[in-house]
Design a protein around this motif. Sequence first.
Motif, PDB file in Angstrom:
ATOM      1  N   LEU A 290       0.802  -1.319  -0.038  1.00 18.79           N
ATOM      2  CA  LEU A 290       0.098   0.043  -0.018  1.00 18.79           C
ATOM      3  C   LEU A 290       0.735   1.218  -0.119  1.00 18.79           C
ATOM      4  N   CYS A 291       1.815   1.282   1.001  1.00 17.31           N
ATOM      5  CA  CYS A 291       2.950   2.438   0.769  1.00 17.31           C
ATOM      6  C   CYS A 291       3.536   2.736  -0.345  1.00 17.31           C
ATOM      7  N   VAL A 292       4.231   1.767  -1.249  1.00 19.14           N
ATOM      8  CA  VAL A 292       4.613   1.712  -2.360  1.00 19.14           C
ATOM      9  C   VAL A 292       3.464   2.438  -3.413  1.00 19.14           C
ATOM     10  N   GLN A 293       2.296   1.844  -3.467  1.00 23.32           N
ATOM     11  CA  GLN A 293       1.272   2.369  -4.356  1.00 23.32           C
ATOM     12  C   GLN A 293       1.120   3.585  -4.139  1.00 23.32           C
ATOM     13  N   LEU A 294       0.793   4.179  -2.920  1.00 21.72           N
ATOM     14  CA  LEU A 294       0.663   5.497  -2.621  1.00 21.72           C
ATOM     15  C   LEU A 294       1.735   6.551  -3.012  1.00 21.72           C
ATOM     16  N   GLN A 295       3.088   5.987  -2.840  1.00 18.90           N
ATOM     17  CA  GLN A 295       4.146   6.763  -3.471  1.00 18.90           C
ATOM     18  C   GLN A 295       4.056   6.962  -4.702  1.00 18.90           C
ATOM     19  N   GLU A 296       3.822   5.716  -5.606  1.00 22.07           N
ATOM     20  CA  GLU A 296       3.889   6.102  -6.851  1.00 22.07           C
ATOM     21  C   GLU A 296       2.526   6.939  -7.401  1.00 22.07           C
ATOM     22  N   ARG A 297       1.853   7.077  -6.654  1.00 15.70           N
ATOM     23  CA  ARG A 297       0.722   8.094  -7.191  1.00 15.70           C
ATOM     24  C   ARG A 297       0.872   9.350  -6.496  1.00 15.70           C
ATOM     25  N   ASP A 298       1.764   9.705  -5.989  1.00 12.81           N
ATOM     26  CA  ASP A 298       2.256  11.008  -5.067  1.00 12.81           C
ATOM     27  C   ASP A 298       1.850  11.888  -6.027  1.00 12.81           C
ATOM     28  N   LYS A 299       2.533  12.016  -7.261  1.00 15.21           N
ATOM     29  CA  LYS A 299       2.297  13.253  -8.297  1.00 15.21           C
ATOM     30  C   LYS A 299       0.938  13.542  -8.802  1.00 15.21           C
ATOM     31  N   LEU A 300       0.345  12.329  -8.888  1.00 15.10           N
ATOM     32  CA  LEU A 300      -1.029  12.341  -9.332  1.00 15.10           C
ATOM     33  C   LEU A 300      -1.946  12.872  -8.229  1.00 15.10           C
ATOM     34  N   ILE A 301      -1.739  12.383  -6.983  1.00 16.42           N
ATOM     35  CA  ILE A 301      -2.620  12.908  -5.908  1.00 16.42           C
ATOM     36  C   ILE A 301      -2.417  14.659  -5.637  1.00 16.42           C
ATOM     37  N   LYS A 302      -1.143  14.827  -5.901  1.00 19.30           N
ATOM     38  CA  LYS A 302      -0.849  16.344  -5.399  1.00 19.30           C
ATOM     39  C   LYS A 302      -1.580  17.114  -6.669  1.00 19.30           C
ATOM     40  N   GLU A 303      -1.347  16.576  -7.888  1.00 20.46           N
ATOM     41  CA  GLU A 303      -2.050  17.359  -9.029  1.00 20.46           C
ATOM     42  C   GLU A 303      -3.593  17.603  -9.013  1.00 20.46           C
ATOM     43  N   ARG A 304      -4.277  16.254  -8.410  1.00 20.45           N
ATOM     44  CA  ARG A 304      -5.739  16.469  -8.123  1.00 20.45           C
ATOM     45  C   ARG A 304      -6.096  17.453  -7.075  1.00 20.45           C
ATOM     46  N   VAL A 305      -5.347  17.491  -6.141  1.00 22.32           N
ATOM     47  CA  VAL A 305      -5.620  18.358  -5.003  1.00 22.32           C
ATOM     48  C   VAL A 305      -5.380  19.935  -5.567  1.00 22.32           C
ATOM     49  N   GLU A 306      -4.326  20.098  -6.266  1.00 24.91           N
ATOM     50  CA  GLU A 306      -4.159  21.455  -6.800  1.00 24.91           C
ATOM     51  C   GLU A 306      -5.275  21.794  -7.778  1.00 24.91           C
ATOM     52  N   TYR A 307      -5.861  21.053  -8.334  1.00 23.56           N
ATOM     53  CA  TYR A 307      -7.052  21.436  -9.392  1.00 23.56           C
ATOM     54  C   TYR A 307      -8.224  21.623  -8.354  1.00 23.56           C
ATOM     55  N   LEU A 308      -8.415  20.857  -7.268  1.00 27.02           N
ATOM     56  CA  LEU A 308      -9.607  21.001  -6.341  1.00 27.02           C
ATOM     57  C   LEU A 308      -9.174  22.524  -5.882  1.00 27.02           C
ATOM     58  N   ALA A 309      -8.074  22.948  -5.368  1.00 24.00           N
ATOM     59  CA  ALA A 309      -7.723  24.089  -4.656  1.00 24.00           C
ATOM     60  C   ALA A 309      -8.099  25.110  -5.769  1.00 24.00           C
ATOM     61  N   LYS A 310      -7.609  25.171  -6.825  1.00 24.60           N
ATOM     62  CA  LYS A 310      -8.006  26.361  -7.843  1.00 24.60           C
ATOM     63  C   LYS A 310      -9.472  26.335  -7.997  1.00 24.60           C
ATOM     64  N   LYS A 311      -9.981  25.217  -8.154  1.00 25.99           N
ATOM     65  CA  LYS A 311     -11.460  25.086  -8.455  1.00 25.99           C
ATOM     66  C   LYS A 311     -12.308  26.040  -7.510  1.00 25.99           C
ATOM     67  N   ARG A 312     -11.901  25.808  -6.219  1.00 30.62           N
ATOM     68  CA  ARG A 312     -12.107  26.648  -4.836  1.00 30.62           C
ATOM     69  C   ARG A 312     -11.702  27.980  -4.612  1.00 30.62           C
ATOM     70  N   GLY A 313     -10.738  28.404  -5.525  1.00 27.00           N
ATOM     71  CA  GLY A 313     -10.061  29.714  -5.303  1.00 27.00           C
ATOM     72  C   GLY A 313      -9.123  29.691  -4.080  1.00 27.00           C
ATOM     73  N   ILE A 314      -8.712  28.739  -3.745  1.00 25.67           N
ATOM     74  CA  ILE A 314      -7.756  28.650  -2.350  1.00 25.67           C
ATOM     75  C   ILE A 314      -6.287  28.067  -2.894  1.00 25.67           C
ATOM     76  N   THR A 315      -5.275  27.952  -1.978  1.00 24.85           N
ATOM     77  CA  THR A 315      -4.052  27.399  -2.156  1.00 24.85           C
ATOM     78  C   THR A 315      -4.114  26.102  -2.016  1.00 24.85           C
ATOM     79  N   PHE A 316      -2.918  25.201  -2.584  1.00 24.04           N
ATOM     80  CA  PHE A 316      -2.716  23.882  -2.410  1.00 24.04           C
ATOM     81  C   PHE A 316      -2.841  23.518  -1.071  1.00 24.04           C
ATOM     82  N   ASP A 317      -1.869  24.567  -0.262  1.00 26.20           N
ATOM     83  CA  ASP A 317      -1.617  24.125   1.090  1.00 26.20           C
ATOM     84  C   ASP A 317      -3.029  24.121   2.040  1.00 26.20           C
ATOM     85  N   GLU A 318      -3.785  25.207   1.613  1.00 27.35           N
ATOM     86  CA  GLU A 318      -5.252  25.132   2.340  1.00 27.35           C
ATOM     87  C   GLU A 318      -6.106  24.074   2.011  1.00 27.35           C
ATOM     88  N   MET A 319      -6.080  23.570   0.686  1.00 25.46           N
ATOM     89  CA  MET A 319      -6.922  22.372   0.400  1.00 25.46           C
ATOM     90  C   MET A 319      -6.375  21.205   1.068  1.00 25.46           C
TER      91      MET A 319
END
Length: 107
Positions: free
Chosen positions: A51-80
């Motif tokens: 599970l840890c290996v799989q999550l680490q492999e998906r790290d970039k994708l997860i962060k991209e999705r959080v960035e998308y959701l943050a922009k959609k809400r007009g907040i920063t990545f860190d806030e999201m």
Amino acid sequence: MNAVGLPRKDEMPRKDERLAIPALGEYDNDLLTVDAWLNNRSKVVQAQSLLCVQLQERDKLIKERVEYLAKKRGITFDEMWEQILNGTAQKMTPGEEGLEYKSGDEG
């Protein structure tokens, strides 16, 4: 500690926040059993490792999705990220979607 040597209720450790994962199917369970044996680990330890290996492999994708959701809400990545971690993030309703984020916006 009380007279019996047990911790008092106010000294009890916090409840474990372990994941409860439903039982695997027969084939996946067999694969995990063999994989654990080959790696000289218990099934639980091997499953945690996988599970840890799989999550680490998906790290970039997860962060991209959080960035998308943050922009959609007009907040920063860190806030999201913080909202998600502390359980205060809210799903947007269909009427709210796209109010802040425009497809042509550059990040």
